[in-house]
Design a protein around this motif. Structure first.
Motif, PDB file in Angstrom:
ATOM      1  N   VAL A 193      44.366-130.966  23.189  1.00 29.97           N
ATOM      2  CA  VAL A 193      44.654-131.640  21.919  1.00 29.97           C
ATOM      3  C   VAL A 193      43.389-132.297  21.377  1.00 29.97           C
ATOM      4  N   PHE A 194      42.600-132.908  22.261  1.00 23.10           N
ATOM      5  CA  PHE A 194      41.328-133.506  21.844  1.00 23.10           C
ATOM      6  C   PHE A 194      40.411-132.451  21.227  1.00 23.10           C
ATOM      7  N   ALA A 195      40.318-131.280  21.874  1.00 16.48           N
ATOM      8  CA  ALA A 195      39.452-130.219  21.360  1.00 16.48           C
ATOM      9  C   ALA A 195      39.943-129.700  20.019  1.00 16.48           C
ATOM     10  N   MET A 196      41.257-129.590  19.858  1.00 15.29           N
ATOM     11  CA  MET A 196      41.789-129.077  18.599  1.00 15.29           C
ATOM     12  C   MET A 196      41.591-130.066  17.459  1.00 15.29           C
ATOM     13  N   HIS A 197      41.654-131.362  17.740  1.00 12.20           N
ATOM     14  CA  HIS A 197      41.477-132.360  16.690  1.00 12.20           C
ATOM     15  C   HIS A 197      40.000-132.585  16.363  1.00 12.20           C
ATOM     16  N   ASN A 198      39.109-132.108  17.206  1.00 11.79           N
ATOM     17  CA  ASN A 198      37.677-132.264  16.976  1.00 11.79           C
ATOM     18  C   ASN A 198      37.011-130.901  16.829  1.00 11.79           C
ATOM     19  N   ALA A 199      37.612-130.039  16.025  1.00  6.89           N
ATOM     20  CA  ALA A 199      37.097-128.687  15.848  1.00  6.89           C
ATOM     21  C   ALA A 199      36.150-128.570  14.664  1.00  6.89           C
ATOM     22  N   GLU A 200      35.905-129.671  13.955  1.00  2.00           N
ATOM     23  CA  GLU A 200      34.993-129.608  12.821  1.00  2.00           C
ATOM     24  C   GLU A 200      33.581-129.347  13.328  1.00  2.00           C
ATOM     25  N   LEU A 233      23.424-130.321  15.100  1.00  2.51           N
ATOM     26  CA  LEU A 233      22.410-131.017  15.887  1.00  2.51           C
ATOM     27  C   LEU A 233      21.058-130.563  15.380  1.00  2.51           C
ATOM     28  N   LYS A 234      20.251-131.527  14.973  1.00  9.75           N
ATOM     29  CA  LYS A 234      18.944-131.194  14.409  1.00  9.75           C
ATOM     30  C   LYS A 234      17.862-131.448  15.453  1.00  9.75           C
ATOM     31  N   PHE A 235      17.053-130.417  15.699  1.00  8.54           N
ATOM     32  CA  PHE A 235      15.963-130.493  16.660  1.00  8.54           C
ATOM     33  C   PHE A 235      14.637-130.592  15.911  1.00  8.54           C
ATOM     34  N   LEU A 236      13.555-130.569  16.643  1.00  5.79           N
ATOM     35  CA  LEU A 236      12.226-130.617  16.036  1.00  5.79           C
ATOM     36  C   LEU A 236      11.929-129.324  15.284  1.00  5.79           C
ATOM     37  N   LEU A 237      11.004-129.384  14.402  1.00 10.09           N
ATOM     38  CA  LEU A 237      10.514-128.250  13.613  1.00 10.09           C
ATOM     39  C   LEU A 237      11.596-127.589  12.775  1.00 10.09           C
ATOM     40  N   GLY A 238      12.611-128.338  12.399  1.00 10.01           N
ATOM     41  CA  GLY A 238      13.627-127.830  11.497  1.00 10.01           C
ATOM     42  C   GLY A 238      14.716-126.987  12.143  1.00 10.01           C
ATOM     43  N   TYR A 239      14.710-126.871  13.457  1.00 10.65           N
ATOM     44  CA  TYR A 239      15.765-126.112  14.122  1.00 10.65           C
ATOM     45  C   TYR A 239      17.040-126.942  14.164  1.00 10.65           C
ATOM     46  N   SER A 240      18.179-126.275  14.032  1.00 15.92           N
ATOM     47  CA  SER A 240      19.456-126.976  14.130  1.00 15.92           C
ATOM     48  C   SER A 240      20.472-126.053  14.794  1.00 15.92           C
ATOM     49  N   TRP A 241      21.497-126.682  15.306  1.00 18.55           N
ATOM     50  CA  TRP A 241      22.557-125.943  15.996  1.00 18.55           C
ATOM     51  C   TRP A 241      23.884-126.474  15.473  1.00 18.55           C
ATOM     52  N   GLU A 242      24.705-125.600  14.950  1.00 18.06           N
ATOM     53  CA  GLU A 242      26.032-125.983  14.463  1.00 18.06           C
ATOM     54  C   GLU A 242      27.084-125.440  15.408  1.00 18.06           C
ATOM     55  N   ALA A 243      27.966-126.332  15.835  1.00 17.47           N
ATOM     56  CA  ALA A 243      29.045-125.950  16.746  1.00 17.47           C
ATOM     57  C   ALA A 243      30.158-126.976  16.602  1.00 17.47           C
ATOM     58  N   PRO A 244      31.362-126.646  17.046  1.00 14.31           N
ATOM     59  CA  PRO A 244      32.446-127.640  17.027  1.00 14.31           C
ATOM     60  C   PRO A 244      32.098-128.852  17.898  1.00 14.31           C
ATOM     61  N   LEU A 245      32.563-130.003  17.470  1.00 14.51           N
ATOM     62  CA  LEU A 245      32.252-131.242  18.172  1.00 14.51           C
ATOM     63  C   LEU A 245      32.697-131.193  19.627  1.00 14.51           C
ATOM     64  N   ALA A 246      33.870-130.636  19.900  1.00 11.73           N
ATOM     65  CA  ALA A 246      34.363-130.565  21.276  1.00 11.73           C
ATOM     66  C   ALA A 246      33.443-129.711  22.137  1.00 11.73           C
ATOM     67  N   LEU A 247      32.917-128.634  21.601  1.00 15.51           N
ATOM     68  CA  LEU A 247      32.006-127.773  22.354  1.00 15.51           C
ATOM     69  C   LEU A 247      30.690-128.490  22.627  1.00 15.51           C
ATOM     70  N   VAL A 248      30.187-129.219  21.650  1.00 14.43           N
ATOM     71  CA  VAL A 248      28.949-129.974  21.832  1.00 14.43           C
ATOM     72  C   VAL A 248      29.141-131.041  22.916  1.00 14.43           C
TER      73      VAL A 248
END
Length: 101
Positions: free
Chosen positions: A18-25, A29-44
């Motif tokens: 239930v926690f994972a389903m409610h936090n699926a947005e 995550l922004k790293f150095l040199l403009g790199y970023s990673w987009e993933a669901p909050l529960a996965l992060v």
């Protein structure tokens, strides 16, 4: 007792699901040199929890190896002390009389 443990495991799974389903947005995550990673909050959160657990186990590994070596050395010393070099002669005062049978 076994059924109680299964019930607790099932309830924990349901709560985490239930926690994972409610936090699926997705979060970014922004790293150095403009790199970023987009993933669901529960996965992060799961990824960083696992990373932290692995880091903690790695940090404790040196201490565990040292303690195991010490334990092996102490067991070896105990075995050497327990094995008498010369067998002790029987004490005549504690020995049963031979003609009393």
């Amino acid at each position: 007792m076994r059924y109680l443990l299964w019930l607790i495991k099932f309830l924990l799974f349901v709560v985490l699901f239930v926690f994972a389903m409610h936090n699926a947005e997705p979060v970014a995550l922004k790293f150095l040199l403009g790199y970023s990673w987009e993933a669901p909050l529960a996965l992060v959160l799961l990824a960083f929890f696992i990373l932290g657990a692995l880091l903690g186990l790695t940090a404790a590994l040196g201490q565990v190896v040292r303690q195991r070596r010490e334990l092996v050395a102490l067991r070896k010393e105990l075995r050497n002390r327990a094995a008498p070099i010369h067998p002790a002669a029987p004490d005549p005062l504690l020995e049963q009389p031979r003609d009393a049978v």
